[in-house]
Design a protein around this motif. Structure first.
Motif, short mmCIF file in Angstrom:
data_model
loop_
_atom_site.label_atom_id
_atom_site.label_comp_id
_atom_site.label_asym_id
_atom_site.label_seq_id
_atom_site.Cartn_x
_atom_site.Cartn_y
_atom_site.Cartn_z
N GLN A 1 13.39 -9.39 -1.54
CA GLN A 1 12.12 -8.67 -1.61
C GLN A 1 11.54 -8.77 -3.02
OE1 GLN A 1 10.09 -7.30 0.34
NE2 GLN A 1 11.07 -6.44 2.15
N VAL A 2 10.24 -8.92 -3.05
CA VAL A 2 9.52 -8.96 -4.32
C VAL A 2 8.40 -7.94 -4.25
CG1 VAL A 2 8.15 -10.37 -5.89
CG2 VAL A 2 10.01 -11.42 -4.60
N GLN A 3 8.26 -7.17 -5.28
CA GLN A 3 7.13 -6.24 -5.38
C GLN A 3 6.19 -6.76 -6.47
OE1 GLN A 3 10.49 -4.77 -5.65
NE2 GLN A 3 10.37 -4.89 -3.42
N LEU A 4 4.91 -6.80 -6.14
CA LEU A 4 3.88 -7.24 -7.08
C LEU A 4 2.91 -6.10 -7.31
CD1 LEU A 4 3.09 -10.76 -5.55
CD2 LEU A 4 4.66 -10.23 -7.42
N VAL A 5 2.60 -5.84 -8.56
CA VAL A 5 1.68 -4.77 -8.91
C VAL A 5 0.61 -5.33 -9.85
CG1 VAL A 5 1.38 -2.51 -9.97
CG2 VAL A 5 3.45 -3.00 -8.64
N GLU A 6 -0.63 -5.29 -9.38
CA GLU A 6 -1.75 -5.73 -10.21
C GLU A 6 -2.30 -4.57 -11.03
OE1 GLU A 6 -2.41 -7.87 -6.13
OE2 GLU A 6 -1.90 -5.85 -6.84
#
Length: 129
Positions: A1-6
């Motif tokens: 799992q990868v979490q991306l936060v802009e």
């Protein structure tokens, strides 16, 4: 799992600048292509810029070439989109996305949203005239 936060979106006047950041967690993303996309209501999601895992190869849509710069800092698990000379038509929700399956390279589909398997929640960019 990868979490991306802009982050880094906001309201800016035409001609101004913003720098968007996309921070990844959960897995190192230094081996993967990363893309910035944008979307306005009623339109398809559009690839704005992409960057290869090493940072040596980049793509820009014609409408932003020369104004936007994509870069990455793999040590910080972060990709940036420096946006200069912003125009009202740049107004959109901007998303970062990562291709962990290698489809963009194998299939040559850098600009296709379906080639990216993890997405951030998006950040609003509004450029006033």
């Amino acid at each position: 799992q990868v979490q991306l936060v802009e982050s880094g979106g906001g309201l800016v006047q035409a001609g101004g600048s913003l720098r968007l950041s996309c921070a990844a967690s959960g897995r190192t993303f230094s081996s993967y292509t990363v893309g910035w996309f944008r979307q306005v209501p009623g339109k398809e999601r559009e690839a704005v810029a992409t960057i290869s895992w090493s940072g040596s190869s980049t793509y820009y849509v014609d409408s932003v070439r020369g104004r936007f710069t994509i870069s990455r800092d793999n040590a910080k698990n972060t990709v940036y989109l420096q946006m200069n000379s912003l125009k009202p038509e740049d107004t959109a929700v901007y998303y970062c996305a990562i291709d962990t399956l290698g489809r963009t390279v194998r299939l040559g589909t850098l600009r296709s949203p379906t080639s990216y398997d993890y997405w951030g929640q998006g950040t609003q960019v509004t450029v006033s005239s």
